[in-house]
Design an enzyme around this catalytic site. Structure first.
Site, mmCIF file in Angstrom:
data_model
loop_
_atom_site.group_PDB
_atom_site.id
_atom_site.type_symbol
_atom_site.label_atom_id
_atom_site.label_comp_id
_atom_site.label_asym_id
_atom_site.label_seq_id
_atom_site.Cartn_x
_atom_site.Cartn_y
_atom_site.Cartn_z
ATOM 1 N N GLU A 1 -6.911 4.853 7.811
ATOM 2 C CA GLU A 1 -6.641 6.276 7.522
ATOM 3 C C GLU A 1 -7.864 6.921 6.862
ATOM 4 O O GLU A 1 -8.144 8.099 7.083
ATOM 5 C CB GLU A 1 -5.377 6.406 6.650
ATOM 6 C CG GLU A 1 -4.123 6.150 7.485
ATOM 7 C CD GLU A 1 -2.929 5.619 6.722
ATOM 8 O OE1 GLU A 1 -2.908 5.680 5.481
ATOM 9 O OE2 GLU A 1 -1.994 5.131 7.390
ATOM 10 N N GLU B 1 -5.818 -4.823 10.254
ATOM 11 C CA GLU B 1 -4.775 -3.839 10.522
ATOM 12 C C GLU B 1 -5.094 -3.122 11.835
ATOM 13 O O GLU B 1 -5.888 -2.171 11.846
ATOM 14 C CB GLU B 1 -4.702 -2.800 9.406
ATOM 15 C CG GLU B 1 -4.267 -3.363 8.069
ATOM 16 C CD GLU B 1 -3.629 -2.285 7.192
ATOM 17 O OE1 GLU B 1 -2.495 -2.506 6.773
ATOM 18 O OE2 GLU B 1 -4.243 -1.246 6.951
ATOM 19 N N GLY C 1 2.072 2.352 10.826
ATOM 20 C CA GLY C 1 3.023 3.457 10.706
ATOM 21 C C GLY C 1 3.692 3.834 12.018
ATOM 22 O O GLY C 1 4.336 4.866 12.116
ATOM 23 N N SER D 1 3.059 -2.155 10.357
ATOM 24 C CA SER D 1 4.511 -2.195 10.587
ATOM 25 C C SER D 1 5.145 -3.543 10.218
ATOM 26 O O SER D 1 6.043 -4.024 10.917
ATOM 27 C CB SER D 1 4.832 -1.821 12.034
ATOM 28 O OG SER D 1 4.376 -0.503 12.305
ATOM 29 N N ASN E 1 0.875 -1.178 0.000
ATOM 30 C CA ASN E 1 0.000 0.000 0.000
ATOM 31 C C ASN E 1 0.907 1.221 0.000
ATOM 32 O O ASN E 1 1.507 1.545 1.028
ATOM 33 C CB ASN E 1 -0.915 -0.019 1.232
ATOM 34 C CG ASN E 1 -1.750 1.256 1.330
ATOM 35 O OD1 ASN E 1 -1.778 2.054 0.391
ATOM 36 N ND2 ASN E 1 -2.414 1.435 2.453
ATOM 37 N N TRP E 2 0.994 1.861 -1.125
ATOM 38 C CA TRP E 2 1.914 2.995 -1.256
ATOM 39 C C TRP E 2 1.358 4.292 -0.680
ATOM 40 O O TRP E 2 2.067 5.288 -0.617
ATOM 41 C CB TRP E 2 2.291 3.184 -2.734
ATOM 42 C CG TRP E 2 3.429 2.314 -3.157
ATOM 43 C CD1 TRP E 2 4.235 1.556 -2.353
ATOM 44 C CD2 TRP E 2 3.908 2.125 -4.497
ATOM 45 N NE1 TRP E 2 5.181 0.903 -3.110
ATOM 46 C CE2 TRP E 2 5.002 1.237 -4.415
ATOM 47 C CE3 TRP E 2 3.525 2.606 -5.750
ATOM 48 C CZ2 TRP E 2 5.724 0.836 -5.547
ATOM 49 C CZ3 TRP E 2 4.227 2.207 -6.872
ATOM 50 C CH2 TRP E 2 5.318 1.322 -6.768
ATOM 51 N N LYS E 3 0.101 4.316 -0.298
ATOM 52 C CA LYS E 3 -0.507 5.531 0.261
ATOM 53 C C LYS E 3 -0.196 6.707 -0.684
ATOM 54 O O LYS E 3 -0.172 6.511 -1.894
ATOM 55 C CB LYS E 3 -0.021 5.746 1.704
ATOM 56 C CG LYS E 3 -0.213 4.455 2.544
ATOM 57 C CD LYS E 3 -0.004 4.616 4.011
ATOM 58 C CE LYS E 3 -0.258 3.285 4.717
ATOM 59 N NZ LYS E 3 -0.170 3.357 6.153
ATOM 60 N N HIS F 1 -9.705 1.511 4.753
ATOM 61 C CA HIS F 1 -8.423 1.635 5.460
ATOM 62 C C HIS F 1 -8.619 2.553 6.670
ATOM 63 O O HIS F 1 -9.389 3.510 6.599
ATOM 64 C CB HIS F 1 -7.362 2.205 4.513
ATOM 65 C CG HIS F 1 -5.980 2.104 5.086
ATOM 66 N ND1 HIS F 1 -5.521 2.988 6.033
ATOM 67 C CD2 HIS F 1 -4.983 1.212 4.884
ATOM 68 C CE1 HIS F 1 -4.283 2.638 6.375
ATOM 69 N NE2 HIS F 1 -3.931 1.566 5.690
ATOM 70 N N GLY G 1 2.898 -1.107 4.361
ATOM 71 C CA GLY G 1 2.997 0.321 4.057
ATOM 72 C C GLY G 1 4.444 0.731 3.863
ATOM 73 O O GLY G 1 5.036 0.518 2.802
HETATM 74 P P1 13P Z 1 2.844 0.406 7.782
HETATM 75 O O1 13P Z 1 3.375 -0.885 7.221
HETATM 76 O O2 13P Z 1 3.620 1.610 7.362
HETATM 77 O O3 13P Z 1 2.603 0.314 9.255
HETATM 78 O O4 13P Z 1 1.396 0.627 7.121
HETATM 79 C C1 13P Z 1 0.463 -0.379 7.212
HETATM 80 C C2 13P Z 1 -0.712 -0.022 6.386
HETATM 81 O O5 13P Z 1 -1.463 0.875 6.711
HETATM 82 C C3 13P Z 1 -0.940 -0.773 5.156
HETATM 83 O O6 13P Z 1 -2.196 -0.523 4.644
#
Ligand code: 13P
Length: 250
Positions: free
Chosen positions: A99, A169, A175, A211, A11-13, A97, A232
């Site tokens: 976020e 998640e 993150g 993470s 997931n590149w956000k 998600h 992420g």
């Molecule tokens: P991280 O791997 O940076 O914690 O992010 C996880 C995430 O939100 C994947 O969708």
């Protein structure tokens, strides 16, 4: 016994331009061309979808999006529809998600409508669920996961359910560098699996996100109900993502 395959989703956000996405995916495709044992998917920014699809052509890598609007079309300035994503070459879309839930106020009801629309438009939804730290500390993990799943499943047929991917998640692990331990993740996945089994859909893949790093892969994948990972930060650098992809050799 057949070795378990991992589904690895990056997931590149809000990272990477179309040009950056294309060169990254070409490099990954070149390194997995000898038949990767696992499935590899990239959820990229909207503007990078087409370039990513082109870069992945000839490989088994699949490209998807990170969000979409639930309406078929309409006066929703700045939004994007499932049909638009599908036309650009996306085969899946991340929905719900944390976020999106937290920063953009997406409710369970809205996420349900998005799941329904994605399925109707030929996109595979990757539904994200997970508890906050407060919910975990209050002992509400099971209620939270079941509420999120139940709401997203409402009105879906068995044939639709069959096409879902689900990612657990935990919000506190995203993150933050604080990952759930494999046994904490397994416990949450067990809850999700049991819930899916009530619908006869126990086979729906359950991914862990939060993470994720290469060195955790072997232990995570050894857990009974963990079918893959949603990554992420560690998916933004070629080196760390290739280590995750090559987790069996670590
Ligand atoms: P991280 O791997 O940076 O914690 O992010 C996880 C995430 O939100 C994947 O969708």
């Amino acid at each position: 016994m057949m070795k378990k395959q991992a589904i690895i989703v990056a997931n590149w956000k809000m990272h990477k331009t179309a040009a950056e996405a294309a060169s990254f995916i070409k490099a990954v495709a070149a390194s997995v061309q000898d038949g990767a044992p696992d499935s590899l998917l990239f959820a990229v920014p909207f503007t990078a979808i087409q370039a990513a699809v082109d870069a992945a052509s000839g490989s088994s890598i699949k490209i998807g999006a990170q969000n979409m609007h639930e309406a078929e079309q309409g006066a929703y300035t700045g939004e994007i529809s499932a049909a638009m994503l599908h036309e650009a070459g996306a085969s899946f879309v991340i929905l719900g998600h944390s976020e999106r839930r937290r920063l953009f106020g997406e409710s369970d009801v809205r996420i349900r409508a998005k799941v329904k629309r994605a399925l109707a438009s030929g996109l595979r939804p990757l539904l994200c669920i997970g508890e906050t730290l407060e919910e975990r500390e209050a002992g509400e993990i099971e209620q939270v996961l079941e509420r999120q799943l139940e709401s997203a499943f409402e009105g879906l047929s068995y044939l639709e359910l069959e096409r879902l991917l689900i990612a657990y998640e935990p919000v506190w692990a995203i993150g933050t560098g604080l990952s759930a331990t494999p046994s904490m993740a397994q416990e949450a996945h067990r809850i999700c699996r049991a819930f899916l089994e009530k619908f006869g859909a126990g086979f729906v893949p359950l991914l862990y996100g939060g993470s994720v790093k290469a060195e955790m892969m072997r232990e995570l994948m050894a857990e009974k109900d963990i079918d893959g990972v949603l990554v992420g930060n560690a998916a933004l650098q070629l080196g760390s993502l290739l280590q995750i992809i090559n987790w069996r050799n670590l």
